[in-house]
Design a protein around this motif. Structure first.
Motif, PDB file in Angstrom:
ATOM      1  N   PHE A 142      18.457  -1.309   5.667  1.00  0.00           N
ATOM      2  CA  PHE A 142      18.296  -1.255   7.121  1.00  0.00           C
ATOM      3  C   PHE A 142      19.348  -0.334   7.729  1.00  0.00           C
ATOM      4  N   PRO A 143      19.336   0.942   7.355  1.00  0.00           N
ATOM      5  CA  PRO A 143      20.394   1.861   7.800  1.00  0.00           C
ATOM      6  C   PRO A 143      20.416   2.119   9.300  1.00  0.00           C
ATOM      7  N   ALA A 144      19.260   1.988   9.958  1.00  0.00           N
ATOM      8  CA  ALA A 144      19.195   2.300  11.392  1.00  0.00           C
ATOM      9  C   ALA A 144      18.949   1.057  12.242  1.00  0.00           C
ATOM     10  N   THR A 145      19.010  -0.120  11.640  1.00  0.00           N
ATOM     11  CA  THR A 145      18.739  -1.374  12.343  1.00  0.00           C
ATOM     12  C   THR A 145      20.038  -2.137  12.549  1.00  0.00           C
ATOM     13  N   ARG A 146      20.176  -2.771  13.710  1.00  0.00           N
ATOM     14  CA  ARG A 146      21.349  -3.606  13.953  1.00  0.00           C
ATOM     15  C   ARG A 146      21.358  -4.743  12.938  1.00  0.00           C
ATOM     16  N   THR A 147      22.483  -4.944  12.280  1.00  0.00           N
ATOM     17  CA  THR A 147      22.562  -5.938  11.212  1.00  0.00           C
ATOM     18  C   THR A 147      23.507  -7.074  11.579  1.00  0.00           C
ATOM     19  N   VAL A 148      23.143  -8.268  11.088  1.00  0.00           N
ATOM     20  CA  VAL A 148      23.941  -9.475  11.300  1.00  0.00           C
ATOM     21  C   VAL A 148      24.156 -10.131   9.938  1.00  0.00           C
ATOM     22  N   TYR A 149      25.416 -10.361   9.603  1.00  0.00           N
ATOM     23  CA  TYR A 149      25.772 -10.953   8.312  1.00  0.00           C
ATOM     24  C   TYR A 149      26.398 -12.323   8.557  1.00  0.00           C
ATOM     25  N   ILE A 150      25.807 -13.367   7.977  1.00  0.00           N
ATOM     26  CA  ILE A 150      26.308 -14.720   8.185  1.00  0.00           C
ATOM     27  C   ILE A 150      26.645 -15.361   6.845  1.00  0.00           C
ATOM     28  N   ASN A 151      27.871 -15.804   6.737  1.00  0.00           N
ATOM     29  CA  ASN A 151      28.338 -16.537   5.564  1.00  0.00           C
ATOM     30  C   ASN A 151      28.411 -18.014   5.927  1.00  0.00           C
ATOM     31  N   ILE A 152      27.681 -18.850   5.192  1.00  0.00           N
ATOM     32  CA  ILE A 152      27.813 -20.295   5.395  1.00  0.00           C
ATOM     33  C   ILE A 152      29.075 -20.725   4.662  1.00  0.00           C
ATOM     34  N   SER A 153      30.083 -20.983   5.451  1.00  0.00           N
ATOM     35  CA  SER A 153      31.425 -21.237   4.947  1.00  0.00           C
ATOM     36  C   SER A 153      31.701 -22.737   4.873  1.00  0.00           C
ATOM     37  N   SER A 154      32.955 -23.108   5.011  1.00  0.00           N
ATOM     38  CA  SER A 154      33.373 -24.500   4.903  1.00  0.00           C
ATOM     39  C   SER A 154      34.801 -24.629   5.406  1.00  0.00           C
ATOM     40  N   ILE A 155      35.157 -25.822   5.869  1.00  0.00           N
ATOM     41  CA  ILE A 155      36.554 -26.087   6.187  1.00  0.00           C
ATOM     42  C   ILE A 155      37.413 -25.919   4.934  1.00  0.00           C
ATOM     43  N   LEU A 156      36.778 -26.041   3.762  1.00  0.00           N
ATOM     44  CA  LEU A 156      37.509 -25.909   2.501  1.00  0.00           C
ATOM     45  C   LEU A 156      37.817 -24.452   2.168  1.00  0.00           C
ATOM     46  N   ALA A 157      37.347 -23.527   2.986  1.00  0.00           N
ATOM     47  CA  ALA A 157      37.834 -22.146   2.886  1.00  0.00           C
ATOM     48  C   ALA A 157      39.255 -22.064   3.434  1.00  0.00           C
ATOM     49  N   LEU A 158      39.637 -23.061   4.227  1.00  0.00           N
ATOM     50  CA  LEU A 158      40.938 -23.075   4.899  1.00  0.00           C
ATOM     51  C   LEU A 158      41.850 -24.189   4.389  1.00  0.00           C
ATOM     52  N   GLN A 159      41.251 -25.270   3.871  1.00  0.00           N
ATOM     53  CA  GLN A 159      42.021 -26.435   3.434  1.00  0.00           C
ATOM     54  C   GLN A 159      41.704 -26.764   1.981  1.00  0.00           C
ATOM     55  N   PRO A 160      42.705 -27.241   1.215  1.00  0.00           N
ATOM     56  CA  PRO A 160      42.461 -27.596  -0.187  1.00  0.00           C
ATOM     57  C   PRO A 160      41.888 -29.002  -0.347  1.00  0.00           C
ATOM     58  N   MET A 161      41.192 -29.224  -1.453  1.00  0.00           N
ATOM     59  CA  MET A 161      40.778 -30.572  -1.820  1.00  0.00           C
ATOM     60  C   MET A 161      40.868 -30.716  -3.335  1.00  0.00           C
ATOM     61  N   VAL A 162      41.424 -31.815  -3.788  1.00  0.00           N
ATOM     62  CA  VAL A 162      41.677 -32.048  -5.201  1.00  0.00           C
ATOM     63  C   VAL A 162      40.396 -31.903  -6.022  1.00  0.00           C
ATOM     64  N   THR A 163      40.484 -31.233  -7.144  1.00  0.00           N
ATOM     65  CA  THR A 163      39.424 -30.969  -8.129  1.00  0.00           C
ATOM     66  C   THR A 163      38.357 -30.000  -7.634  1.00  0.00           C
ATOM     67  N   TRP A 164      38.551 -29.410  -6.469  1.00  0.00           N
ATOM     68  CA  TRP A 164      37.570 -28.471  -5.924  1.00  0.00           C
ATOM     69  C   TRP A 164      38.130 -27.051  -5.897  1.00  0.00           C
ATOM     70  N   GLY A 165      38.873 -26.682  -6.929  1.00  0.00           N
ATOM     71  CA  GLY A 165      39.478 -25.359  -6.984  1.00  0.00           C
ATOM     72  C   GLY A 165      38.469 -24.233  -6.914  1.00  0.00           C
ATOM     73  N   HIS A 166      37.379 -24.355  -7.688  1.00  0.00           N
ATOM     74  CA  HIS A 166      36.347 -23.317  -7.662  1.00  0.00           C
ATOM     75  C   HIS A 166      35.744 -23.198  -6.270  1.00  0.00           C
ATOM     76  N   TYR A 167      35.355 -24.320  -5.686  1.00  0.00           N
ATOM     77  CA  TYR A 167      34.678 -24.312  -4.391  1.00  0.00           C
ATOM     78  C   TYR A 167      35.583 -23.738  -3.306  1.00  0.00           C
ATOM     79  N   CYS A 168      36.823 -24.231  -3.247  1.00  0.00           N
ATOM     80  CA  CYS A 168      37.763 -23.723  -2.243  1.00  0.00           C
ATOM     81  C   CYS A 168      38.030 -22.231  -2.444  1.00  0.00           C
ATOM     82  N   GLY A 169      38.197 -21.834  -3.715  1.00  0.00           N
ATOM     83  CA  GLY A 169      38.452 -20.428  -4.013  1.00  0.00           C
ATOM     84  C   GLY A 169      37.288 -19.540  -3.630  1.00  0.00           C
TER      85      GLY A 169
END
Length: 300
Positions: A142-169
């Motif tokens: 879509f080189p000439a079309t306005r583009t919107v990029y949305i990442n479904i994130s998580s609070i765990l992108a900002l905060q750690p949780m035990v045993t969730w190293g892969h997910y948080c990373g």
């Protein structure tokens, strides 16, 4: 400010076969303009067909295309074929890609227990690398079309949780990649949206897994038993409201509980009350740091 909602759109959603991905497909399907196309991706075609039926029931006649795909092995050619073969009219006002697919990657192990490089590579290929590749393909399609990029994130992108190293990373890395994307593509709209703690099949899978850490299990069981998990439809409607109001800086991380999300929903409700267009779901007032940590919205 150019509208994102209500115009002729091409919308690609990954992980659209169940859970939050299905809710996103339904809410976006309700509000896209005439002549729009929804392209839904996931591994399970039968579940995708169910999502399509739900969307078409709410929006008869909407073009809803399906692609069964394994994102762990998908490459540039796979994505290009999927997008180009489902362009629809090809004259869309906006092209939106919503990266919802993802996995937890938790099995009760702590970060210092992880030594298998091949295992790590498979996790990050599915939860990070394919996202980067698909964004690049999307831009080229879509080189000439306005583009919107949305990442479904998580609070765990900002905060750690035990045993969730892969997910948080993985979530943290995706947020960073999308912030860079916002800087590199200033003409585009980029959003990292954390949907809050969702009542999805992923939570049921987590609780059924005998390897889930007991602290994590207790937290999720408490939220589920006390009704502190959000309905996917409510959070999906909030994301749509954010796209309608665009009251965030491109690249921002916006949580369901953040003021920007609440403001967007309030505007949405006011517009609906006065006869305007609205996707109409109400937000929940429940919040806590424990609840926020349960944001597992991806719908693989």
């Amino acid at each position: 400010m150019n509208d994102i909602i209500g115009v002729r759109s091409f919308v690609l959603i990954t992980g659209a076969s169940r859970g939050f991905g299905r809710a996103l497909a339904l809410e976006m399907g309700k509000v896209v303009g005439a002549g729009s196309t929804l392209l839904l991706m996931a591994r399970n075609m039968a579940d995708l067909e169910t999502t399509k039926a739900i969307v078409r029931d709410a929006r008869p006649g909407l073009a809803v295309e399906l692609v069964s795909i394994d994102l762990e092995t998908a490459n540039r050619e796979t994505f290009e074929n999927a997008v180009r073969s489902n362009y629809g009219s090809g004259d869309h006002s906006v092209a939106v890609v919503i990266h919802n697919a993802g996995t937890l990657g938790q099995d009760g192990r702590k970060i210092t227990d992880l030594t298998d490089i091949d295992e790590m590579s498979r996790y990050y290929r599915l939860n990070l690398f394919h996202v980067i590749c698909l964004n690049s393909v999307f831009k080229s399609c879509f080189p000439a079309t306005r583009t919107v990029y949305i990442n479904i994130s998580s609070i765990l992108a900002l905060q750690p949780m035990v045993t969730w190293g892969h997910y948080c990373g993985g979530k943290s890395a995706r947020d960073a990649v999308f912030r860079v994307l916002a800087v590199e593509q200033p003409e585009s709209v980029v959003l990292n949206y954390a949907p809050g703690p969702l009542d999805t099949p992923m939570v049921d899978d987590l609780l059924a897994d005998t390897q889930t850490d007991q602290v994590v299990r207790t937290m999720f069981e408490d939220m589920k038993q006390n009704g502190r998990l959000l309905r996917p439809a409510d959070s999906a409607a909030t994301m749509v409201a954010l796209l309608r109001k665009q009251n965030f800086k491109s690249g921002d991380h916006v949580d369901y509980y953040d003021d920007a999300a609440k403001e967007a929903m309030q505007s949405n409700t006011a517009a609906s009350s006065s006869g305007g267009s609205s996707s109409g779901a109400a937000t929940s007032n429940s919040s806590s740091s424990g609840a926020a940590a349960a944001n597992t919205g991806s719908g693989v």
